[in-house]
Design a protein around this motif. Structure first.
Motif, PDB file in Angstrom:
ATOM      1  N   GLY A  60     -45.419 -45.167  28.078  1.00 44.00           N
ATOM      2  CA  GLY A  60     -46.087 -45.306  27.055  1.00 44.00           C
ATOM      3  C   GLY A  60     -47.446 -45.845  27.386  1.00 44.00           C
ATOM      4  N   VAL A  61     -47.526 -46.202  28.751  1.00 48.32           N
ATOM      5  CA  VAL A  61     -48.860 -47.101  29.242  1.00 48.32           C
ATOM      6  C   VAL A  61     -50.004 -46.110  29.450  1.00 48.32           C
ATOM      7  CG1 VAL A  61     -49.772 -48.596  30.905  1.00 48.32           C
ATOM      8  CG2 VAL A  61     -47.310 -48.674  30.026  1.00 48.32           C
ATOM      9  N   VAL A  62     -51.184 -46.453  28.880  1.00 42.78           N
ATOM     10  CA  VAL A  62     -52.319 -45.543  29.167  1.00 42.78           C
ATOM     11  C   VAL A  62     -52.846 -46.178  30.727  1.00 42.78           C
ATOM     12  CG1 VAL A  62     -54.776 -45.132  28.293  1.00 42.78           C
ATOM     13  CG2 VAL A  62     -52.971 -45.586  26.736  1.00 42.78           C
ATOM     14  N   SER A  63     -53.275 -44.872  31.408  1.00 45.05           N
ATOM     15  CA  SER A  63     -53.605 -45.083  32.618  1.00 45.05           C
ATOM     16  C   SER A  63     -54.695 -44.014  33.193  1.00 45.05           C
ATOM     17  CB  SER A  63     -52.672 -45.231  33.638  1.00 45.05           C
ATOM     18  OG  SER A  63     -51.838 -43.775  33.658  1.00 45.05           O
ATOM     19  N   LEU A  64     -55.260 -44.181  34.311  1.00 46.65           N
ATOM     20  CA  LEU A  64     -56.096 -42.931  34.821  1.00 46.65           C
ATOM     21  C   LEU A  64     -55.460 -42.500  35.857  1.00 46.65           C
ATOM     22  CD1 LEU A  64     -59.747 -44.858  34.803  1.00 46.65           C
ATOM     23  CD2 LEU A  64     -58.777 -43.310  33.093  1.00 46.65           C
ATOM     24  N   ARG A  65     -55.751 -41.457  36.106  1.00 47.67           N
ATOM     25  CA  ARG A  65     -55.175 -40.479  37.234  1.00 47.67           C
ATOM     26  C   ARG A  65     -55.651 -40.940  38.677  1.00 47.67           C
ATOM     27  NH1 ARG A  65     -55.594 -36.442  33.494  1.00 47.67           N
ATOM     28  NH2 ARG A  65     -53.725 -35.418  32.705  1.00 47.67           N
ATOM     29  N   HIS A  66     -57.017 -41.212  38.576  1.00 48.95           N
ATOM     30  CA  HIS A  66     -57.648 -41.873  39.475  1.00 48.95           C
ATOM     31  C   HIS A  66     -59.130 -42.289  39.361  1.00 48.95           C
ATOM     32  CE1 HIS A  66     -60.335 -38.669  40.038  1.00 48.95           C
ATOM     33  NE2 HIS A  66     -59.514 -37.765  39.867  1.00 48.95           N
ATOM     34  N   GLU A  67     -59.504 -43.345  40.109  1.00 49.25           N
ATOM     35  CA  GLU A  67     -61.058 -44.052  39.573  1.00 49.25           C
ATOM     36  C   GLU A  67     -62.112 -42.767  39.489  1.00 49.25           C
ATOM     37  OE1 GLU A  67     -61.697 -46.795  38.963  1.00 49.25           O
ATOM     38  OE2 GLU A  67     -59.577 -47.540  38.962  1.00 49.25           O
ATOM     39  N   LEU A  68     -62.922 -43.285  38.588  1.00 48.52           N
ATOM     40  CA  LEU A  68     -64.169 -42.428  38.494  1.00 48.52           C
ATOM     41  C   LEU A  68     -64.960 -42.027  39.823  1.00 48.52           C
ATOM     42  CD1 LEU A  68     -63.572 -42.755  35.447  1.00 48.52           C
ATOM     43  CD2 LEU A  68     -65.974 -42.684  35.108  1.00 48.52           C
ATOM     44  N   TYR A  69     -65.350 -40.911  40.070  1.00 51.08           N
ATOM     45  CA  TYR A  69     -66.123 -40.834  41.321  1.00 51.08           C
ATOM     46  C   TYR A  69     -67.471 -41.666  41.733  1.00 51.08           C
ATOM     47  CZ  TYR A  69     -62.767 -36.659  41.086  1.00 51.08           C
ATOM     48  OH  TYR A  69     -62.002 -35.976  41.178  1.00 51.08           O
ATOM     49  N   ASP A  70     -67.794 -42.127  40.618  1.00 47.80           N
ATOM     50  CA  ASP A  70     -69.227 -42.880  40.867  1.00 47.80           C
ATOM     51  C   ASP A  70     -68.931 -44.180  41.301  1.00 47.80           C
ATOM     52  OD1 ASP A  70     -71.650 -43.977  40.901  1.00 47.80           O
ATOM     53  OD2 ASP A  70     -72.719 -42.819  39.239  1.00 47.80           O
ATOM     54  N   ALA A  71     -69.218 -44.838  42.461  1.00 43.66           N
ATOM     55  CA  ALA A  71     -69.090 -45.972  43.037  1.00 43.66           C
ATOM     56  C   ALA A  71     -69.664 -47.232  42.232  1.00 43.66           C
ATOM     57  CB  ALA A  71     -69.432 -46.486  44.287  1.00 43.66           C
TER      58      ALA A  71
END
Length: 450
Positions: A60-71
């Protein structure tokens, strides 16, 4: 008073300045709107990427699959941030936010479309934020608020740079338009300057009417001026002719009265004859002065008239040499320059020079010197004789007219007064003084010479 050219130029410059100022305001506003729109679209692109990366784990934790591409979102306080909130609490945020959060105002119920907000970011920097509401469907519906924000200074800096470019560009354009306005005003007023130049030539006697081709708006004025000049010339000639008729009409009655005086004297009534002769003499003087003034009716300076002085003076001296006492005098002349001309009618000039020379002829013993000076801005005629001169306390009486120092000398005593009247009508004057020859020095000053 402000010139018409300066007034028109100031009005044109003021209109140009107002138009360019309004144009600059509109251009900057349109540019700012365009830059802000492009900036918002760029932020919205990052927001779409964020929406695609958000997930809910089995726990039930909200997360991102991976970080946004823009550094830029990985660099602390970089000016670009994102945040995921649920129920008004931040559950995910970019590393660029460090330990801060974005104060996103609550969204109205049911709003799922894009919303653009002005936010307050870290270090109290103003931000532009793009927010979207999404609903995740898993075990239960969960509504998340996703925000991507960037510092507003990006738009502000672009606006300032554009304002500087616009200011320089419009200043150059304004200068060019002002120059064009000046050229336009000069070209538009050129016919008026040409009319003014023509009037100056008229005043100096180098023209008798205004010539040239003028625009329709000025041509009517020029035609009216030419008609006025023609009417004036006709009126002046008519006044001169009437003056001559008056003179001839009065000569006969005065001659009859003079004959009656001689008859009275022959009948042994000398006292009555003397009284009438004195009255006739006074009448002759006054009539002569009035006729001379009437012949000078018109402008102070004859329009379109110029008289060359050297041949006129020689003709007058030839007349003086044929009169009593004139043939035995040494008449000397000095004229500088020899071909000088002045804007005075020939008849008026003959009247003035004739009276002054005749006065010198009557009183000179052996020599008369006539000096004409036309080298300066004023025209001067100086006549000097070696006669007895005029006492200083009698100068005003002589200039007043009708006063005779010696009644044994023929004349009316009105000649110099007539010269003074004519000189003043032509913008000059008459002055009496002592001559280096021992007698009287008469100076007649008139208008401009050339």
């Amino acid at each position: 008073m402000m010139s018409l050219q300066l007034r028109l130029l100031l009005l044109a410059v003021a209109g140009i300045a107002a138009a360019l100022l309004a144009a600059s305001i509109v251009l900057v506003a349109v540019f700012e709107r365009h830059v802000r729109g492009r900036y918002v679209e760029a932020l919205d692109g990052h927001l779409h990427q964020l929406v695609a990366l958000v997930q809910v784990e089995p726990q039930g934790v909200v997360s991102l699959r991976h970080e946004l591409y823009d550094a830029v979102f990985q660099e602390p306080l970089s000016g670009h941030y994102w945040q995921v909130s649920e129920g008004g609490r931040a559950v995910l945020r970019s590393k660029s936010l460090w330990d801060a959060t974005l104060p996103v105002p609550p969204a109205p119920d049911g709003v799922v479309n894009r919303r653009i907000d002005d936010l307050q970011g870290p270090r109290s920097r103003p931000l532009i934020g793009v927010e979207r509401m999404i609903t995740l469907r898993a075990e239960s519906d969960r509504t998340l608020s996703l925000v991507v924000a960037g510092e507003r200074r990006v738009v502000d800096d672009s606006r300032r740079e554009f304002m500087t470019t616009v200011a320089i560009s419009l200043a150059v354009i304004g200068g060019m338009l002002a120059l064009a306005s000046w050229l336009q005003v000069r070209a538009g007023l050129a016919p008026l300057r040409e009319v003014g130049h023509a009037l100056e030539l008229l005043r100096r006697g180098r023209r008798q009417h205004i010539d040239g081709r003028f625009p329709a708006e000025i041509a009517d004025v020029v035609d009216a001026l030419n008609r006025l000049l023609a009417t004036q010339a006709a009126e002046v000639e008519r006044a001169r002719a009437n003056a001559g008729k008056i003179g001839h009409g009065l000569k006969t009655p005065l001659a009859v009265l003079a004959a009656e005086c001689r008859a009275l004297r022959s009948r042994g009534e000398p006292e009555a004859a003397q009284t009438i002769e004195q009255l006739i003499e006074e009448m002759n003087a006054q009539v002569t002065r009035v006729i001379a003034a009437a012949r000078s009716v018109g402008p102070r300076q004859a329009v379109g008239t110029r008289t060359r002085i050297e041949p006129l003076l020689q003709r007058m001296l030839a007349v003086m040499r044929r009169l009593p006492n004139g043939g035995g005098l040494d008449w000397q002349t000095r004229i500088e320059p020899p071909d000088a001309t002045i804007p005075v009618d020939q008849r008026d000039l003959e009247e003035m020079i004739g009276n002054v020379l005749d006065n010198a002829r009557k009183w000179a013993r052996a020599q008369v010197l006539v000096t004409v000076d036309a080298k300066g801005p004023a025209f001067r005629i100086v006549v000097e004789d070696d006669g007895p001169g005029i006492p200083e306390d009698r100068l005003d009486d002589v200039l007043a007219g009708g006063f005779r120092l010696d009644r044994t000398v023929p004349g009316t005593g009105i000649g110099l007064a007539i010269v003074g009247d004519l000189a003043r009508l032509h913008g000059g004057d008459l002055a009496l003084g002592a001559s280096a020859l021992g007698g009287t020095k008469v100076t007649v000053s008139l208008g401009e010479a050339s």
